[in-house]
Design a protein around this motif. Sequence first.
Motif, short mmCIF file in Angstrom:
data_model
loop_
_atom_site.label_atom_id
_atom_site.label_comp_id
_atom_site.label_asym_id
_atom_site.label_seq_id
_atom_site.Cartn_x
_atom_site.Cartn_y
_atom_site.Cartn_z
N VAL A 124 0.76 -1.02 -0.01
CA VAL A 124 -0.03 0.29 0.01
C VAL A 124 0.88 1.15 0.03
O VAL A 124 1.89 1.32 0.82
CB VAL A 124 -0.83 -0.04 1.22
N LYS A 125 0.34 2.37 -0.75
CA LYS A 125 1.23 3.53 -0.86
C LYS A 125 0.55 4.60 -0.31
O LYS A 125 -0.74 4.70 -0.63
CB LYS A 125 1.71 3.80 -2.30
N ILE A 126 1.30 5.44 0.35
CA ILE A 126 0.57 6.63 1.04
C ILE A 126 1.45 8.00 0.70
O ILE A 126 2.22 7.83 0.03
CB ILE A 126 0.58 6.63 2.52
N TYR A 127 0.57 8.83 0.68
CA TYR A 127 1.25 10.20 -0.34
C TYR A 127 1.42 11.19 0.97
O TYR A 127 0.50 11.85 1.49
CB TYR A 127 0.35 10.54 -1.16
N ARG A 129 -2.00 -0.18 11.42
CA ARG A 129 -2.91 -0.91 10.51
C ARG A 129 -2.19 -1.88 9.34
O ARG A 129 -2.67 -2.98 9.13
CB ARG A 129 -4.04 -0.17 10.01
N ALA A 130 -1.41 -1.60 8.89
CA ALA A 130 -0.67 -2.16 7.56
C ALA A 130 0.14 -3.46 8.16
O ALA A 130 0.14 -4.37 7.92
CB ALA A 130 0.48 -1.28 6.85
N ARG A 156 -0.87 -4.92 11.13
CA ARG A 156 -1.94 -5.84 11.68
C ARG A 156 -2.45 -6.58 10.33
O ARG A 156 -2.60 -7.78 10.51
CB ARG A 156 -2.85 -5.11 12.31
N SER A 157 -2.40 -5.93 9.08
CA SER A 157 -2.86 -6.54 7.91
C SER A 157 -1.87 -7.37 7.09
O SER A 157 -2.22 -8.26 6.19
CB SER A 157 -3.40 -5.65 7.19
N GLY A 158 -0.70 -7.31 7.60
CA GLY A 158 0.65 -8.15 7.27
C GLY A 158 0.70 -7.56 5.70
O GLY A 158 1.18 -8.23 4.78
N VAL A 159 0.84 -6.21 5.36
CA VAL A 159 0.86 -5.49 4.30
C VAL A 159 1.92 -4.58 4.25
O VAL A 159 1.86 -3.88 5.27
CB VAL A 159 -0.39 -5.08 3.32
N ARG A 160 2.94 -4.61 3.37
CA ARG A 160 3.96 -3.76 3.49
C ARG A 160 3.53 -2.05 2.99
O ARG A 160 2.44 -1.94 2.21
CB ARG A 160 5.21 -3.97 2.38
N LEU A 161 4.21 -1.19 3.48
CA LEU A 161 3.63 0.37 3.39
C LEU A 161 4.78 1.24 2.58
O LEU A 161 5.94 1.15 3.26
CB LEU A 161 3.19 0.70 4.73
N ALA A 162 4.63 1.70 1.56
CA ALA A 162 5.32 2.57 1.03
C ALA A 162 5.00 4.17 1.06
O ALA A 162 3.68 4.47 1.19
CB ALA A 162 5.50 2.23 -0.38
N GLY A 171 7.71 4.36 10.78
CA GLY A 171 8.16 3.19 10.56
C GLY A 171 7.63 2.55 9.21
O GLY A 171 7.30 0.98 9.20
N VAL A 172 7.32 3.22 7.93
CA VAL A 172 7.22 2.74 6.92
C VAL A 172 8.11 1.80 6.23
O VAL A 172 9.18 1.98 6.65
CB VAL A 172 6.72 3.76 5.59
#
Length: 527
Positions: free
Chosen positions: A292-295, A328-329, A331-337, A353-354
């Motif tokens: 998942v990518k945040i801006y 949330r990322a 907990r969901s087991g998804v990497r965050l960019a 911690g991204v």
Amino acid sequence: MSWVRVLSCSAWLVCLGAISAEEPERRVLLNDARWLVIENTYPPGSESALHTHRWPRTVYVLEGGAIELIGADGTARIVEAAAGQTMSRPPETHRVRNAGGTRIRVLETEAKTPPRLATYAFTGGRWFDGDKFVERTLYSVDGMFTEERPANIDEIVDLGGLYVVPPFGDAHAHHFDSRGLFSQINSNYLAEGIFYAVSMTNGIKGKQSVLPQVLRPDTIDIAYADAGVTATLGHPIMVYETLARGGYDFDRTKVERARQPKANEDAYFIVDNEDDLDRTWDRVLASRPDLVKIYLLYSEEYATRRDWSDTYGDRGLNPALVPAIVERARRSGVRLAAHVETAADFRVAVAAGVDIIAHHPGYSPDQEIPLERYRLTAADARLAAEQGTIVVPTPLSSATQRYAEKDPEFLTVVRELHRTNIGALNDAGVPLAIGTDAYFSSASRDAFLLHELGLFSNLELLCMWSVTTPAMAFPDRLITQLEPGYEASFVALRADPLSDFAAVKDIAYRFKQGRPIPAPEQPGSKQ
């Protein structure tokens, strides 16, 4: 690379197409080595493009109606399908049209039946071991490397002194959500030895149209971030609302497009507070993104930019929300960019911690903003290194290329900023991946720009491109070493890239997951 300009902007937009309620919707639920599971929804009157089912399949009808099946030769027949009905179909090429007045929804499951993989012996090659090239013989058995000679060998390939390296990757791209473009982009990436890529935001519907063509031995493998998470009127809304209208006029003042959205929850999600995050998070994950990518844009000015009403695409998330998104990322087991613009954005992302920073600060600075706001400190770089945060510098972004045309003097200043920030990250030991963030381009151009900056040895660049970048794209796959137990994929070069980095452009042979990739020139082989 000349292929960057093969398609005009108008041709690209025709391929991308506008979002239409009357088009069939295709959702890929599973696509692995054994199964392809797709949910197809056909509104009344809608018709699919001509397509091929390569394997036998079952079709389970979720919502029934009159289905017209149109063969490749134009012959047609109508099937009355009832909800709950199951059909068995052979491999075939056809178009599908909803000939009735109600929505039709079907679940198709294709059982992939690949032929037995040939067993290869590779002799006479110099194999990269992460530090140097070593002469050895390796075998490909069932698509995996082994040093143990198998009892039966189908083909012996004499590499004739070629320099063998793991395939390259592209850690930041956006052009993998167009079925019309994919064939050309795939060919160009494979030609450059790039087998792995990350789509750092894409339209979800576009991804669904492309997914059946990826994660195959004859195509590049793509990890998709899907729709990005941003704030009201934030980046990348301007980009995707413009594309959704079939345009290419990226004008920050056309705010009305954001207020009458066509790409919301397809290419971006809007999160302005924790309540929005609570309501939205499950929908962010519904398309099963690989990351998942945040801006983040100018976090230090968030309170001011939040209230701007006459522009859009020039702000990002409330920085105070980032720790909650990271939690949330996790907990969901998804990497965050995280997309970042300034050093303040970088600090927010790293402190929260991204996993991945999608640019280095100042990759494309605003000429109206003091450069010091983009400059990283040694402490910034050390913290990123301690946390193992991967950074994709993207020195050759689409925006940066514009400076070369409009203000070459400022481009010189930008390049010095790049040298300072990327150098600080490298000196601190931050893992760096190579990606371009430019449409119709690839990571090869960024690799050579990084080489021109003079910050890296050829060995460091080779490891960044063939080890760090593929591992960032697919951290759970064994693809970064030429060793027993790893996927049998490699690129063979005619010259030593440790002596001359330009050798990475002179590819003689490509091999992916136990199969040779056709190329104009290949080394001699014997049966």
